[in-house]
Design a protein around this motif. Structure first.
Motif, short mmCIF file in Angstrom:
data_model
loop_
_atom_site.label_atom_id
_atom_site.label_comp_id
_atom_site.label_asym_id
_atom_site.label_seq_id
_atom_site.Cartn_x
_atom_site.Cartn_y
_atom_site.Cartn_z
N GLN A 40 -50.23 43.84 -82.00
CA GLN A 40 -49.52 44.07 -80.75
C GLN A 40 -49.94 44.94 -79.81
O GLN A 40 -50.09 44.83 -78.60
CB GLN A 40 -47.89 44.57 -81.07
N LYS A 88 -51.35 44.23 -76.13
CA LYS A 88 -51.03 44.84 -74.96
C LYS A 88 -52.25 45.34 -74.01
O LYS A 88 -52.29 45.11 -72.77
CB LYS A 88 -50.14 46.06 -75.31
N ALA A 121 -48.32 38.62 -68.58
CA ALA A 121 -47.21 38.37 -69.79
C ALA A 121 -46.40 37.10 -69.43
O ALA A 121 -46.04 36.31 -70.34
CB ALA A 121 -46.57 39.57 -70.00
N ARG A 122 -46.18 37.00 -68.15
CA ARG A 122 -44.97 36.06 -67.66
C ARG A 122 -45.84 34.73 -67.70
O ARG A 122 -45.31 33.59 -68.11
CB ARG A 122 -44.49 36.21 -66.22
N ILE A 137 -48.33 33.84 -69.74
CA ILE A 137 -48.42 33.57 -71.14
C ILE A 137 -47.24 33.02 -71.81
O ILE A 137 -47.16 32.06 -72.66
CB ILE A 137 -48.90 34.99 -72.03
N SER A 138 -46.16 33.61 -71.39
CA SER A 138 -44.83 33.24 -71.78
C SER A 138 -44.65 31.78 -71.23
O SER A 138 -43.93 30.99 -72.12
CB SER A 138 -43.78 34.19 -71.48
N LEU A 139 -44.84 31.56 -70.09
CA LEU A 139 -44.41 30.06 -69.76
C LEU A 139 -45.38 29.04 -70.38
O LEU A 139 -44.96 27.93 -70.52
CB LEU A 139 -44.93 30.01 -68.24
N GLU A 154 -46.84 29.38 -73.32
CA GLU A 154 -46.11 29.32 -74.83
C GLU A 154 -44.92 28.35 -74.93
O GLU A 154 -44.89 27.29 -75.79
CB GLU A 154 -46.06 30.50 -75.43
N ARG A 155 -44.05 28.50 -73.97
CA ARG A 155 -42.75 27.60 -74.02
C ARG A 155 -43.32 26.29 -73.32
O ARG A 155 -42.51 25.41 -74.23
CB ARG A 155 -42.02 28.42 -72.81
N GLU A 156 -44.08 26.22 -72.61
CA GLU A 156 -44.50 24.74 -72.33
C GLU A 156 -44.89 24.13 -73.52
O GLU A 156 -44.62 22.85 -73.73
CB GLU A 156 -45.67 25.00 -71.14
N GLU A 194 -39.23 25.23 -63.99
CA GLU A 194 -39.23 26.64 -63.16
C GLU A 194 -39.71 26.27 -61.81
O GLU A 194 -39.22 26.79 -60.89
CB GLU A 194 -40.57 27.41 -63.84
#
Length: 88
Positions: free
Chosen positions: A25, A29, A47-48, A50-52, A54-56, A66
């Motif tokens: 972790q 970072k 990070a946003r 990456i999050s999008l 991953e969710r996609e 979005e």
């Protein structure tokens, strides 16, 4: 509570895995921070992204949803004077 050899080994294994996770972790970072510096953006933006992604990948249609939210928000923003001049 008395711990036998098997229980001690299991607990030690959990401790070692947690240390490994914490190390990974921390490295993630730092990697996000390095990418953000390279792109000249804030780490939160990377990070946003990456999050999008991953969710996609996990469930699909996240990016389209979005876009819908962004379009709705943009439609609520008043037209600026510069946009009115361009339209004239």
């Amino acid at each position: 509570m008395e711990l036998d050899h098997k229980a001690r080994e299991a607990i030690e294994d959990i401790i070692n895995r947690r240390e490994g996770i914490n190390s990974i972790q921390a490295q993630l970072k730092e990697d996000i921070k390095a990418i953000a510096e390279y792109l000249a953006v804030k780490p939160a933006q990377v990070a946003r992204i990456i999050s999008l992604v991953e969710r996609e990948r996990a469930k699909g249609d996240v990016l389209e949803a979005e876009r819908g939210v962004i379009d709705a928000a943009e439609s609520m923003i008043p037209v600026t004077a510069s946009a009115e001049v361009q339209d004239a």
